[in-house]
Every structure is written in structure tokens, then in C-alpha cells.
Design an enzyme around this catalytic site. Structure first.
Site, PDB file in Angstrom:
ATOM      1  N   LYS A   1       1.999 -49.955 -44.255  1.00 43.86           N
ATOM      2  CA  LYS A   1       0.717 -49.381 -43.869  1.00 43.86           C
ATOM      3  C   LYS A   1      -0.369 -50.465 -43.864  1.00 43.86           C
ATOM      4  O   LYS A   1      -1.207 -50.508 -42.957  1.00 43.86           O
ATOM      5  CB  LYS A   1       0.321 -48.251 -44.834  1.00 43.86           C
ATOM      6  CG  LYS A   1       1.112 -46.971 -44.665  1.00 43.86           C
ATOM      7  CD  LYS A   1       0.711 -46.174 -43.467  1.00 43.86           C
ATOM      8  CE  LYS A   1       1.672 -46.056 -42.349  1.00 43.86           C
ATOM      9  NZ  LYS A   1       3.031 -46.177 -42.370  1.00 43.86           N
TER      10      LYS A   1
ATOM     11  N   ARG B   1      -0.955 -43.832 -27.501  1.00 44.81           N
ATOM     12  CA  ARG B   1       0.346 -44.266 -26.997  1.00 44.81           C
ATOM     13  C   ARG B   1       0.294 -45.667 -26.404  1.00 44.81           C
ATOM     14  O   ARG B   1       1.336 -46.267 -26.112  1.00 44.81           O
ATOM     15  CB  ARG B   1       0.856 -43.282 -25.943  1.00 44.81           C
ATOM     16  CG  ARG B   1       1.118 -41.886 -26.460  1.00 44.81           C
ATOM     17  CD  ARG B   1       1.704 -41.016 -25.378  1.00 44.81           C
ATOM     18  NE  ARG B   1       3.016 -41.473 -24.986  1.00 44.81           N
ATOM     19  CZ  ARG B   1       4.159 -41.047 -25.511  1.00 44.81           C
ATOM     20  NH1 ARG B   1       4.143 -40.147 -26.479  1.00 44.81           N
ATOM     21  NH2 ARG B   1       5.312 -41.505 -25.100  1.00 44.81           N
TER      22      ARG B   1
ATOM     23  N   LYS C   1       2.163 -45.497 -30.812  1.00 47.65           N
ATOM     24  CA  LYS C   1       2.635 -44.431 -31.684  1.00 47.65           C
ATOM     25  C   LYS C   1       4.127 -44.185 -31.569  1.00 47.65           C
ATOM     26  O   LYS C   1       4.827 -44.090 -32.565  1.00 47.65           O
ATOM     27  CB  LYS C   1       1.863 -43.147 -31.369  1.00 47.65           C
ATOM     28  CG  LYS C   1       2.217 -41.968 -32.278  1.00 47.65           C
ATOM     29  CD  LYS C   1       1.863 -42.256 -33.716  1.00 47.65           C
ATOM     30  CE  LYS C   1       2.144 -41.093 -34.626  1.00 47.65           C
ATOM     31  NZ  LYS C   1       1.930 -41.437 -36.043  1.00 47.65           N
TER      32      LYS C   1
ATOM     33  N   CYS D   1       3.735 -46.055 -23.231  1.00 47.98           N
ATOM     34  CA  CYS D   1       2.526 -45.846 -22.432  1.00 47.98           C
ATOM     35  C   CYS D   1       2.215 -44.366 -22.323  1.00 47.98           C
ATOM     36  O   CYS D   1       3.064 -43.515 -22.554  1.00 47.98           O
ATOM     37  CB  CYS D   1       2.707 -46.444 -21.045  1.00 47.98           C
ATOM     38  SG  CYS D   1       3.172 -48.197 -21.058  1.00 47.98           S
TER      39      CYS D   1
ATOM     40  N   HIS E   1      13.543 -63.028 -58.101  1.00 48.76           N
ATOM     41  CA  HIS E   1      14.479 -63.727 -57.218  1.00 48.76           C
ATOM     42  C   HIS E   1      13.774 -64.262 -55.977  1.00 48.76           C
ATOM     43  O   HIS E   1      14.299 -64.169 -54.869  1.00 48.76           O
ATOM     44  CB  HIS E   1      15.624 -62.791 -56.831  1.00 48.76           C
ATOM     45  CG  HIS E   1      16.458 -62.368 -57.986  1.00 48.76           C
ATOM     46  ND1 HIS E   1      17.512 -63.110 -58.482  1.00 48.76           N
ATOM     47  CD2 HIS E   1      16.364 -61.271 -58.793  1.00 48.76           C
ATOM     48  CE1 HIS E   1      18.049 -62.497 -59.516  1.00 48.76           C
ATOM     49  NE2 HIS E   1      17.364 -61.374 -59.727  1.00 48.76           N
TER      50      HIS E   1
ATOM     51  N   TRP F   1       0.809 -49.843 -22.848  1.00 49.55           N
ATOM     52  CA  TRP F   1       1.254 -50.729 -23.932  1.00 49.55           C
ATOM     53  C   TRP F   1       2.140 -51.764 -23.272  1.00 49.55           C
ATOM     54  O   TRP F   1       3.222 -51.452 -22.767  1.00 49.55           O
ATOM     55  CB  TRP F   1       2.019 -49.939 -25.004  1.00 49.55           C
ATOM     56  CG  TRP F   1       2.358 -50.764 -26.203  1.00 49.55           C
ATOM     57  CD1 TRP F   1       1.580 -51.000 -27.296  1.00 49.55           C
ATOM     58  CD2 TRP F   1       3.602 -51.443 -26.459  1.00 49.55           C
ATOM     59  NE1 TRP F   1       2.242 -51.792 -28.197  1.00 49.55           N
ATOM     60  CE2 TRP F   1       3.485 -52.079 -27.706  1.00 49.55           C
ATOM     61  CE3 TRP F   1       4.787 -51.580 -25.746  1.00 49.55           C
ATOM     62  CZ2 TRP F   1       4.520 -52.834 -28.260  1.00 49.55           C
ATOM     63  CZ3 TRP F   1       5.813 -52.336 -26.289  1.00 49.55           C
ATOM     64  CH2 TRP F   1       5.675 -52.947 -27.536  1.00 49.55           C
TER      65      TRP F   1
ATOM     66  N   GLU G   1       6.822 -48.796 -47.743  1.00 48.36           N
ATOM     67  CA  GLU G   1       5.930 -48.050 -46.869  1.00 48.36           C
ATOM     68  C   GLU G   1       4.469 -48.422 -47.121  1.00 48.36           C
ATOM     69  O   GLU G   1       3.681 -48.544 -46.180  1.00 48.36           O
ATOM     70  CB  GLU G   1       6.137 -46.543 -47.070  1.00 48.36           C
ATOM     71  CG  GLU G   1       5.195 -45.644 -46.304  1.00 48.36           C
ATOM     72  CD  GLU G   1       5.334 -45.748 -44.794  1.00 48.36           C
ATOM     73  OE1 GLU G   1       4.461 -45.224 -44.086  1.00 48.36           O
ATOM     74  OE2 GLU G   1       6.309 -46.365 -44.309  1.00 48.36           O
TER      75      GLU G   1
ATOM     76  N   GLU H   1       0.194 -52.796 -40.866  1.00 47.88           N
ATOM     77  CA  GLU H   1      -0.032 -52.155 -39.573  1.00 47.88           C
ATOM     78  C   GLU H   1      -1.505 -52.096 -39.189  1.00 47.88           C
ATOM     79  O   GLU H   1      -1.859 -52.380 -38.042  1.00 47.88           O
ATOM     80  CB  GLU H   1       0.508 -50.717 -39.593  1.00 47.88           C
ATOM     81  CG  GLU H   1       2.002 -50.596 -39.470  1.00 47.88           C
ATOM     82  CD  GLU H   1       2.442 -49.142 -39.494  1.00 47.88           C
ATOM     83  OE1 GLU H   1       3.254 -48.771 -38.640  1.00 47.88           O
ATOM     84  OE2 GLU H   1       1.971 -48.389 -40.357  1.00 47.88           O
TER      85      GLU H   1
ATOM     86  N   ASN I   1       6.171 -45.298 -17.610  1.00 50.98           N
ATOM     87  CA  ASN I   1       6.397 -45.552 -19.028  1.00 50.98           C
ATOM     88  C   ASN I   1       7.864 -45.876 -19.180  1.00 50.98           C
ATOM     89  O   ASN I   1       8.722 -45.036 -18.896  1.00 50.98           O
ATOM     90  CB  ASN I   1       6.035 -44.309 -19.863  1.00 50.98           C
ATOM     91  CG  ASN I   1       6.357 -44.476 -21.340  1.00 50.98           C
ATOM     92  OD1 ASN I   1       6.479 -45.595 -21.834  1.00 50.98           O
ATOM     93  ND2 ASN I   1       6.507 -43.366 -22.047  1.00 50.98           N
ATOM     94  N   GLY I   2       8.195 -47.094 -19.610  1.00 47.84           N
ATOM     95  CA  GLY I   2       9.593 -47.484 -19.742  1.00 47.84           C
ATOM     96  C   GLY I   2       9.801 -48.926 -19.345  1.00 47.84           C
ATOM     97  O   GLY I   2       8.854 -49.712 -19.225  1.00 47.84           O
TER      98      GLY I   2
END
Length: 610
Positions: A487, A28, A605, A2, A506, A75, A483, A490, A101-102
Site C-alpha cells: 500500500k 482504469r 485498477k 483502459c 537474514h 493506460w 500488504e 503503490e 483495451n488490450g
């Protein structure tokens, strides 16, 4: 995860300051937002589900004057992202407001106890127990003492700000596991979870450490532990410019950050290459050459994109320095009993330097006697401070949730580490000079790839409505495939998987048909013929092929549906170039599908909670 911001000072525009800060913190967390202001010795609170702009609209006709307030963008962890669950939370009296935040791990036990004492809860969050605990212990207008007593019974992580209308000029903040930074102005102070929120107002900051708190009034501030022990604070100067956290004419932060990569990679290398000797210099390692020579094993701990960078680092270091490297998901490493020997070096990689699992993994390794280092972007971050040694990547602030420039800067720093360690072992000075020459060409080569943006956009237009993608690569380009797939997942919410190309047979080959684009990274290296075989296998099953290959490779051009040519470079540096088209493909597909590129759903983030 957050975003939190607080202000106290002589200015009478606290609402404006809080909303500006929240906009800079929205990356955030962006599923709800709210603020609390003390005005005329009373507490005003407004909050809403959704983004900051929705909160701003609700406040259009509201008087937001005042000199003390707190703001929050969320968040969600405990409780859905509703207006009711948005922060700030208030106590039963309506005089105390708190943002957090936590995660409070023992909130259920605390909630049951508080309810038995008569406290009334109105939300589904863990945070609400904190404000009721402060209320329980609040006496004689000593807010900081109430906060200290409340935190004494709390288990978990927190970055909190607390205000009370009974003390209309006092702001209290504390941290344990979630970042809190104090900004020092003239007769005014700012507290936030990120310097981006306060950079417009001051560059002078103090980073709180775990188990520390700060008490701020317009005239002064003091720092202490949550046990009320005095602590010394160090005022640091932030070297970021305000325009670094603006879009600068780009439609999205992500696109801006993709285009910044030529410069950010130069920054990662600046002053670290000794071309005459064919070696790199990384002063922040704080280890002698003899100590580095004695390292027999390196363990990287990281999460997400940083984990992919670590995988590339593994290829680089093992090839150039012949030192065994292991790459661990920090979230798994911290919960098992890892084998750490005296000659093991543990390196934590995190853009923010606050990633909770990576930080915990580094702490676990240190407790077992390992030498630890950090590879971070944010100066003053917890990993940077606690490791006491390591390398900054100097990518500047990265606002887009999907990491781009930090990833390539991490790989660049890892290549410098591989060069340095390689020269200490078996690498000749002539090979070192060859690597340096190739590294110095990388920024201009990336600029050349970025010049193909419109071409890549056209390819994306032809592929944007497929719902499944497969990414394939070999060697150091296998992590690039991972990666690239990440992307796309996401920011466009398209299902995508990255695989080592040889593993296609496979299992994944069963999925390939005319509705499955396959992105293949195919440099002309020692596995080139094998990659050609993979391409033929995909074509035989009517898969659509998007190939990333070296300039002049017409053989691939005749086989693939779409080809993106990138400049030639040394094999082990190829990932720094091959990821650029994949970042652009993900970006353009997300835009074409109408997705919110900079703030993808369910993501934030910096992951500072488990």
C-alpha cells in the site's frame, strides 16, 4: 486496463454522456484520453495526454451534440502516453474511429502487411493496426462484417468499440479477454468496460463473453460471435447504487473505502453464519458436503493484494481445516506445468474477476482437470462466470486503485471458508461458535480503529519524509506486512518491504538505522516473545519503531516510538484488524507527500493485459 465507453441513442448530448462516463472510468487508466463523435455524417475526434480534466478543458467551447460516439481513457502499453498515441485511432480516410483495451500480440506483422498495402500509420501503438484492418475489410456499409474479418486475423486480447461516419447510427463492440458490458436504456444503448460508467443511465446490462460482439443502433441491438454465429444474451440487473461510486464527502475514494470496511465486512458475512451449529454456509460453492470432504489439497491463484489475501487464507485453512494449501502467483502458475490431482481444488481470487493472469491460471488448472472456484467482487465478471462456482465478497464498487475494502472482504470470506471446512473435519461446534462470535465483533472493532484516524495521521506526519520502510510480521500477519508495504509503495512511491519477522536477521537488518522506520505487527500470540526480540534488535540499531499491538499492551508502548492499539480478537482473525492502521498510514503519508492517492502513477485498477 483502459476504460472504454460508447453511446448510441435518441439523446443529442453524446459528448456530455461520454465525458461523464470517462470520469467514472478514469481509475482504469489516466495517462491520456480522447473521444470521437459522429455529427452531420462526419467524424469529430479530440484527444490529449494527461487526465480527463485536460480533455474536458480542450472541449469547453466545442459543440459536443450528437447521438453516437465513443470515449477512451488509456493506460499505456505500446507507445508512451502522448496525445498522438491516445485513443480513438482513425483510419486513412478519417471516417472510422476505434478504441481498444488490450494488446494485439501480432501487431508488428499486421502493420508491415498493411503498410505494404499503402496504409499510413501515425502512432506507436499496437491498436492502430485494428482500425486499419477494419478499413481494409470495410465494404458496402457493413461495419460489423469488417470488424469480424479484422478480428479473425488478430492475436491477443481486446475490448473494442468501432464507429464509422458512413453508418452514423451504428456502434459495434467486441471482446476477447477484456471486459465489455452493454447497457440497455429506452431508445438508447451504452457500451463500456465497466458498469460504473453507465450506472447513472441504466441498471439493465449484458456482459459479453469472450469471442462475442454486439451491434447497436438507437432502435435495437444484436449479439453474435466474432464468427457471426448467433448467441443468446442474458439481461442482468446491477444492484449497485450510484452513491456507491461517489466520494460521499471524503477527500479521496481510498479514504471512503477504508471507512466503508465495517459495512463491507458485514456484507461479506451476511446470511452466511449459522451460529446455532457453529458453521458457515457458502451456497455459491455448488459442491456437496461429500465433495468438499474429498478435497485433499487447495491451490490459490491470485495477483497483488489478492495474493496477500490468499496467503492469509492459507494460514486460516491449514490451521482450522488441516488441509494443505498452496498459494501461487497466477502469472507464474500459468506458465509452468503445475501438478493438479483429482482431489485438488483451485480457487482464483480477483477483486475485478477480470485479472488476466488469474483468469489464465484458472483456465490452465481447469484444462488439467481441476475443480475450480472463484472469489470475486464483481458480479458477472469473467472469473465468476467461467468458474461457475465460488463466492462473491459483496464489497461493492472499489474505485481507488489501491485495494482496501476488497482485501478485508476477501479475508473475511476466506475465514468463512476455513470455518466451514474446519467443521467438516476436526473442529468442534463450540469452537465454531467461538469463531462466529469473534467474526460478528469484527465490524465494530474496525470502527473503533477508524476512530483513531487522527492519531494515526499524526504518526504519519512524523514519518512521511522517510524514503524507506520495513514491515515485519509473523504467521498470518506476515502477509499483512506484505500488504502494508505494498500500500505504501503503490500510493506514496516510498520504498517499502514486507518480511517475516524472523527473516530480518537474514539480510534486511543491514539496512536498519535512524532513517529506517520499521512497522511491526505484534499481537500477543504464541510468537509474541519472538517479536519482542525483533523490536530490541531494531532499537539496538536506532531504527524507528511503529508497533501495531493489542489494547492494553503497555510493554510494547514502553519500547516502540509509536504505538497503535487495536482490539483483541482470535489470532487467526487478527489480520482483518491489523491491516486497517497500515492502510491509514499509507493513505496519510501519500497525501502528505502530495501524491495522487486514487490514481497512483503507472498503475491501473484492473490488470487485463499481460
Amino acid at each position: 486496463m483502459c476504460g472504454i465507453i460508447g453511446y448510441v441513442g435518441k439523446s443529442n448530448r453524446v459528448g456530455e454522456i461520454l465525458l461523464e462516463g470517462l470520469k467514472r472510468l478514469e481509475y482504469r487508466g489516466y495517462d491520456s484520453a480522447g473521444l470521437a463523435i459522429i455529427r452531420d455524417n462526419s467524424l469529430f475526434v479530440e484527444k490529449t495526454s494527461g487526465k480527463i480534466e485536460k480533455l474536458e478543458k480542450k472541449l469547453e467551447k466545442v459543440d459536443l451534440s450528437g447521438s453516437l460516439g465513443i470515449g477512451h481513457t488509456r493506460w499505456a502499453t505500446h507507445g508512451p502516453p502522448t496525445t498522438k498515441n491516445a485513443h480513438p485511432h482513425t483510419d486513412c480516410s478519417g471516417k472510422i474511429a476505434l478504441i481498444h483495451n488490450g494488446i494485439v500480440e501480432n501487431y508488428q506483422t499486421l502493420k508491415t502487411s498493411l503498410e505494404s498495402d499503402g496504409h499510413k500509420f501515425v502512432t506507436e501503438t499496437d491498436t492502430e493496426v485494428l482500425v486499419h484492418l477494419v478499413e481494409k475489410f470495410y465494404h458496402d456499409n457493413k461495419l460489423e462484417e469488417a470488424v469480424q474479418k479484422a478480428l479473425d486475423v488478430v492475436e491477443g486480447t481486446y475490448g473494442i468499440l468501432v464507429i464509422s461516419s458512413s453508418e452514423p447510427d451504428k456502434l459495434v463492440g467486441a471482446r476477447n479477454g477484456s471486459p465489455v458490458v452493454v447497457g440497455i436504456g429506452e431508445n438508447e444503448y451504452f457500451i463500456a468496460s465497466d458498469v460504473s460508467a453507465i450506472l447513472e443511465h441504466t441498471r439493465q446490462v449484458i456482459y459479453l463473453k469472450d469471442q462475442q460482439m454486439v451491434v447497436v443502433t438507437p432502435e435495437h441491438f444484436s449479439t453474435m460471435t466474432v464468427k457471426n454465429e448467433s448467441v443468446e444474451h442474458v439481461v442482468e440487473t446491477v444492484d449497485w447504487d450510484l452513491d456507491m461510486i461517489e466520494k460521499g464527502g471524503f477527500d479521496h475514494f481510498m479514504l471512503k473505502e477504508i471507512f466503508e470496511q465495517p459495512e463491507t465486512i458485514r456484507n461479506a458475512m451476511r446470511g452466511r453464519l449459522l451460529e446455532e451449529y457453529g458453521i458457515s454456509k457458502l451456497g455459491g460453492l455448488n459442491m456437496s458436503e461429500q465433495e468438499l470432504r474429498e478435497v485433499k489439497r487447495i491451490v490459490f491463484v491470485a495477483c497483488g493484494t489478492s495474493w496477500h489475501a490468499a496467503l492469509i487464507g492459507e494460514y486460516m485453512i491449514e490451521e482450522k481445516a488441516r488441509i494443505p494449501v498452496e498459494v501461487e502467483y497466477a502469472s507464474e502458475f500459468r506458465y509452468r506445468n503445475p501438478i493438479i490431482e483429482d482431489d485438488t481444488l483451485v480457487m482464483a481470487i480477483s477483486q475485478s474477476g477480470e485479472t488476466v493472469d488469474t483468469l489464465a491460471g484458472m483456465r490452465e488448472a481447469r484444462e488439467k482437470g481441476a475443480q475450480c472456484m472463484g472469489i470475486c467482487n464483481v458480479v458477472g465478471s469473467t472469473i465468476a462466470r467461467e468458474s461457475g462456482r465460488g463466492v462473491y465478497i459483496h464489497a461493492g464498487p472499489e474505485i481507488g486503485v489501491a485495494s482496501t475494502k476488497a482485501f478485508t472482504s476477501q479475508i473475511t470470506v476466506l475465514s468463512l471458508l476455513a470455518l466451514m471446512l474446519g467443521r467438516m473435519h476436526t473442529m468442534s461446534s463450540s469452537e465454531g461458535r467461538q469463531i462466529i462470535k469473534a467474526l460478528e465483533e469484527i465490524p465494530e472493532q474496525i470502527s473503533k480503529i477508524l476512530g483513531k484516524n487522527e492519531e494515526i495521521k499524526k504518526i504519519s506526519e512524523k514519518c512521511c519524509y522517510y524514503n524507506n520502510f520495513l514491515y515485519l510480521g509473523r504467521g498470518a500477519n506476515y502477509p499483512v506486512a506484505l500488504e502494508g508495504a505494498l500500500k505504501l509503495k503503490e500510493i506514496s512511491y516510498v520504498h517499502a518491504e514486507g518480511y517475516p519477522a524472523a527473516e530480518m536477521k537474514h539480510g534486511p537488518i543491514a539496512l536498519i538505522d535512524e532513517n529506517m522506520p520499521v512497522v511491526i505487527i505484534c499481537p500477543r500470540d504464541n510468537a509474541y516473545q519472538k517479536i519482542l526480540g525483533n523490536i530490541n534488535e531494531v532499537k539496538a540499531r536506532k531504527g524507528k519503531i511503529i508497533a501495531i499491538t493489542s489494547e492494553g499492551n503497555e510493554e510494547i508502548a514502553n519500547m516502540a516510538d509509536h504505538v497503535i492499539f487495536i482490539p483483541e480478537t482470535l489470532d487467526f482473525l487478527y489480520p482483518i484488524l491489523s491491516i486497517i492502521p497500515l492502510q491509514l498510514i499509507a493513505y496519510h503519508i501519500a497525501v502528505l507527500r502530495g501524491c495522487h492517492v486514487d490514481q497512483p502513477r503507472n498503475l491501473a485498477k484492473s490488470v487485463t493485459v499481460e
